[in-house]
Scaffold this active site. Structure first.
Site, PDB file in Angstrom:
ATOM      1  N   ARG A  41      63.264  61.327 -13.251  1.00 56.68           N
ATOM      2  CA  ARG A  41      63.649  62.072 -12.051  1.00 56.68           C
ATOM      3  C   ARG A  41      63.543  61.142 -10.845  1.00 56.68           C
ATOM      4  O   ARG A  41      62.658  60.269 -10.783  1.00 56.68           O
ATOM      5  CB  ARG A  41      62.722  63.279 -11.836  1.00 56.68           C
ATOM      6  CG  ARG A  41      63.012  64.447 -12.755  1.00 56.68           C
ATOM      7  CD  ARG A  41      64.344  65.127 -12.419  1.00 56.68           C
ATOM      8  NE  ARG A  41      64.636  66.284 -13.262  1.00 56.68           N
ATOM      9  CZ  ARG A  41      65.455  66.277 -14.317  1.00 56.68           C
ATOM     10  NH1 ARG A  41      66.080  65.164 -14.679  1.00 56.68           N
ATOM     11  NH2 ARG A  41      65.676  67.382 -15.009  1.00 56.68           N
ATOM     12  N   HIS A  95      73.606  60.911 -12.497  1.00 57.35           N
ATOM     13  CA  HIS A  95      72.820  61.865 -13.304  1.00 57.35           C
ATOM     14  C   HIS A  95      73.627  62.396 -14.502  1.00 57.35           C
ATOM     15  O   HIS A  95      73.844  63.601 -14.630  1.00 57.35           O
ATOM     16  CB  HIS A  95      72.305  63.029 -12.441  1.00 57.35           C
ATOM     17  CG  HIS A  95      71.169  63.769 -13.096  1.00 57.35           C
ATOM     18  ND1 HIS A  95      70.140  64.362 -12.399  1.00 57.35           N
ATOM     19  CD2 HIS A  95      70.891  64.009 -14.410  1.00 57.35           C
ATOM     20  CE1 HIS A  95      69.304  64.933 -13.243  1.00 57.35           C
ATOM     21  NE2 HIS A  95      69.739  64.735 -14.467  1.00 57.35           N
TER      22      HIS A  95
HETATM   23  P1  NDP Z   1      59.022  66.001 -23.037  1.00 59.66           P
HETATM   24  O1  NDP Z   1      58.358  67.074 -22.272  1.00 59.66           O
HETATM   25  O2  NDP Z   1      59.361  66.202 -24.463  1.00 59.66           O
HETATM   26  O3  NDP Z   1      58.120  64.656 -22.973  1.00 59.66           O
HETATM   27  C1  NDP Z   1      57.463  64.228 -21.836  1.00 59.66           C
HETATM   28  C2  NDP Z   1      56.665  62.982 -22.179  1.00 59.66           C
HETATM   29  O4  NDP Z   1      56.061  62.469 -20.974  1.00 59.66           O
HETATM   30  C3  NDP Z   1      55.531  63.260 -23.162  1.00 59.66           C
HETATM   31  O5  NDP Z   1      55.389  62.171 -24.053  1.00 59.66           O
HETATM   32  C4  NDP Z   1      54.311  63.329 -22.245  1.00 59.66           C
HETATM   33  O6  NDP Z   1      53.081  62.967 -22.870  1.00 59.66           O
HETATM   34  C5  NDP Z   1      54.674  62.297 -21.216  1.00 59.66           C
HETATM   35  N1  NDP Z   1      53.919  62.493 -19.968  1.00 59.66           N
HETATM   36  C6  NDP Z   1      53.935  63.556 -19.125  1.00 59.66           C
HETATM   37  N2  NDP Z   1      53.091  63.375 -18.094  1.00 59.66           N
HETATM   38  C7  NDP Z   1      52.521  62.165 -18.298  1.00 59.66           C
HETATM   39  C8  NDP Z   1      51.558  61.417 -17.588  1.00 59.66           C
HETATM   40  N3  NDP Z   1      50.995  61.880 -16.464  1.00 59.66           N
HETATM   41  N4  NDP Z   1      51.196  60.218 -18.088  1.00 59.66           N
HETATM   42  C9  NDP Z   1      51.723  59.742 -19.239  1.00 59.66           C
HETATM   43  N5  NDP Z   1      52.669  60.405 -19.955  1.00 59.66           N
HETATM   44  C10 NDP Z   1      53.056  61.605 -19.485  1.00 59.66           C
HETATM   45  O7  NDP Z   1      60.321  65.622 -22.205  1.00 59.66           O
HETATM   46  P2  NDP Z   1      61.708  65.003 -22.709  1.00 59.66           P
HETATM   47  O8  NDP Z   1      61.427  63.768 -23.484  1.00 59.66           O
HETATM   48  O9  NDP Z   1      62.528  66.045 -23.346  1.00 59.66           O
HETATM   49  O10 NDP Z   1      62.384  64.635 -21.292  1.00 59.66           O
HETATM   50  C11 NDP Z   1      61.757  63.751 -20.392  1.00 59.66           C
HETATM   51  C12 NDP Z   1      62.419  63.831 -19.031  1.00 59.66           C
HETATM   52  O11 NDP Z   1      63.693  63.180 -19.053  1.00 59.66           O
HETATM   53  C13 NDP Z   1      62.743  65.229 -18.515  1.00 59.66           C
HETATM   54  O12 NDP Z   1      61.596  65.868 -17.988  1.00 59.66           O
HETATM   55  C14 NDP Z   1      63.786  64.938 -17.438  1.00 59.66           C
HETATM   56  O13 NDP Z   1      63.144  64.697 -16.209  1.00 59.66           O
HETATM   57  C15 NDP Z   1      64.451  63.654 -17.935  1.00 59.66           C
HETATM   58  N6  NDP Z   1      65.841  63.874 -18.379  1.00 59.66           N
HETATM   59  C16 NDP Z   1      66.838  63.206 -17.722  1.00 59.66           C
HETATM   60  C17 NDP Z   1      68.132  63.347 -18.121  1.00 59.66           C
HETATM   61  C18 NDP Z   1      69.213  62.578 -17.464  1.00 59.66           C
HETATM   62  O14 NDP Z   1      70.388  62.821 -17.750  1.00 59.66           O
HETATM   63  N7  NDP Z   1      68.888  61.629 -16.611  1.00 59.66           N
HETATM   64  C19 NDP Z   1      68.519  64.239 -19.226  1.00 59.66           C
HETATM   65  C20 NDP Z   1      67.390  64.869 -19.860  1.00 59.66           C
HETATM   66  C21 NDP Z   1      66.112  64.688 -19.437  1.00 59.66           C
HETATM   67  P3  NDP Z   1      52.514  63.819 -24.117  1.00 59.66           P
HETATM   68  O15 NDP Z   1      53.433  63.481 -25.275  1.00 59.66           O
HETATM   69  O16 NDP Z   1      51.164  63.280 -24.314  1.00 59.66           O
HETATM   70  O17 NDP Z   1      52.581  65.258 -23.728  1.00 59.66           O
HETATM   71  C1  OXD Z   2      67.865  67.375 -17.977  1.00 61.50           C
HETATM   72  C2  OXD Z   2      68.774  66.699 -17.120  1.00 61.50           C
HETATM   73  O1  OXD Z   2      66.713  67.515 -17.607  1.00 61.50           O
HETATM   74  O2  OXD Z   2      69.988  66.844 -17.319  1.00 61.50           O
HETATM   75  O3  OXD Z   2      68.260  67.789 -19.082  1.00 61.50           O
HETATM   76  O4  OXD Z   2      68.358  65.945 -16.233  1.00 61.50           O
END
Ligand code: NDP
Ligand code: OXD
Length: 311
Positions: free
Chosen positions: A226, A274
């Site tokens: 983000r 995005h």
């Molecule tokens: P998940 O919720 O499955 O995974 C999040 C990961 O981040 C987990 O491994 C979690 O750790 C880790 N995490 C969260 N907080 C911390 C922290 N403080 N320190 C260290 N690690 C942390 O999310 P997704 O993988 O599905 O998606 C990730 C992000 O990608 C979304 O939230 C979104 O913002 C972004 N996104 C962007 C897109 C784009 O087109 N640019 C499309 C889709 C998503 P743990 O495993 O230990 O819980």
């Molecule tokens: C998502 C995105 O979070 O599109 O899926 O950014």
């Protein structure tokens, strides 16, 4: 078993989704939300850009299927009652598109394709050397649905891959680090850093000058998490000083990125609007149907956002 599912989304084409569900999940009846429509009695809703008041018009809402993986807007929405489960999208189309996007950017930075494009524009035949992938240190912040898949993909392409998450994980061939006290070890000397973290109070502004100092001089940054995770001024200074060599940015503080923003024309920044990954309607329909079946048969939902953790 037939379940009703509301599509409440100002940007979605109902006809397209209806056709997809008819094919992929025929026993889910899709209901088209429209302004002020009474949706009482319906337990399921899917959305990315919800219509006004939809949650108050759905007093029986049980699960909200978000048509995206980042759910920070939904977790901050006080009109969603606390008993409603907010479900993050996890489906193969979204994951594969993210793998492709990150691989594209890692290869660009690894082989300096931007430098080659500049050389072509300037009609210069240049010599270019680059390390073997196993000598290129690449790190993925966030090892959730997307980060885990991306780390595995990078490892399968031969990169010396590290990963960092909140809780401990084990991924074959990937050096994994967990928790705030391991972040310095994770970052140490990385040449390409990928951010796939969710936006939470802990991750806001995490991509800043302090963090960049741990990376190898001239490292590349790929932010697909983000925009608010990046300190924009720190990035510009790090690119200016050579601390960072390039950045690939898909997400921004303000979207669309304002016309006069310095990122647009920066020679070391690649801007994409995005679109790193988006849901594939057909596999999303299968994923949602599977979740509804789980709930209806007394199994728990998967990929439920944790309100306390913020993702
Ligand atoms: P998940 O919720 O499955 O995974 C999040 C990961 O981040 C987990 O491994 C979690 O750790 C880790 N995490 C969260 N907080 C911390 C922290 N403080 N320190 C260290 N690690 C942390 O999310 P997704 O993988 O599905 O998606 C990730 C992000 O990608 C979304 O939230 C979104 O913002 C972004 N996104 C962007 C897109 C784009 O087109 N640019 C499309 C889709 C998503 P743990 O495993 O230990 O819980
Ligand atoms: C998502 C995105 O979070 O599109 O899926 O950014």
């Amino acid at each position: 078993m037939s379940a009703q599912l509301v599509l409440s989304d100002t940007g979605a084409n109902f006809g397209t989704w209806e056709a997809v569900f008819r094919k992929a999940a025929p026993d889910v009846a899709l209901v088209h939300d429209q302004p002020a429509r009474d949706l009482s009695g319906i337990r399921y809703c899917m959305t990315w850009k919800p219509l006004p008041d939809v949650y108050t018009r759905m007093p029986d809402l049980k699960a909200l299927f978000v048509l995206g993986a980042g759910v920070e807007r939904f977790l901050a929405d006080t009109t969603i009652p606390p008993q409603v489960e907010i479900v993050k999208m996890a489906e193969p189309g979204l994951t594969q598109a993210m793998e492709h996007y990150v691989l594209w950017q890692v290869l660009e930075l690894h082989r300096d394709f931007r430098g080659l494009a500049t050389a072509q524009r300037e009609v210069r035949w240049i010599d270019q050397s680059y390390p073997a992938p196993w000598d290129r240190k690449v790190g993925v912040m966030g090892l959730g649905t997307l980060g885990d898949a991306v780390a595995r993909k990078l490892q399968s392409f031969g990169f010396a891959t590290r990963g960092w998450s909140r809780s401990a994980k084990s991924i074959d061939g990937v050096d994994v680090f967990a928790g705030g006290d391991k972040i310095a070890a994770f970052l140490d000397g990385l040449e390409i850093l990928v951010c796939l973290l969710p936006l939470t109070p802990e991750t806001r502004g995490i991509l800043n000058a302090d963090l960049f100092r741990h990376l190898a001089p001239g490292a590349g940054l790929i932010n697909v998490g983000r925009g608010a995770q990046l300190n924009e001024a720190d990035l510009l200074s790090a690119l200016e000083s050579g601390q960072l060599g390039g950045a690939s940015l898909d997400v921004f503080h303000t979207e669309p990125l304002p016309e006069g923003h310095p990122f647009w024309r920066h020679p070391k920044i690649l801007v994409t609007p995005h679109l790193a990954s988006d849901v594939d309607p057909e596999s999303a329909a299968v994923a949602i149907k599977r979740q509804i079946d789980r709930l209806e048969t007394g199994q728990g939902l998967e990929h439920v956002a944790d309100r306390r953790r913020g993702y």
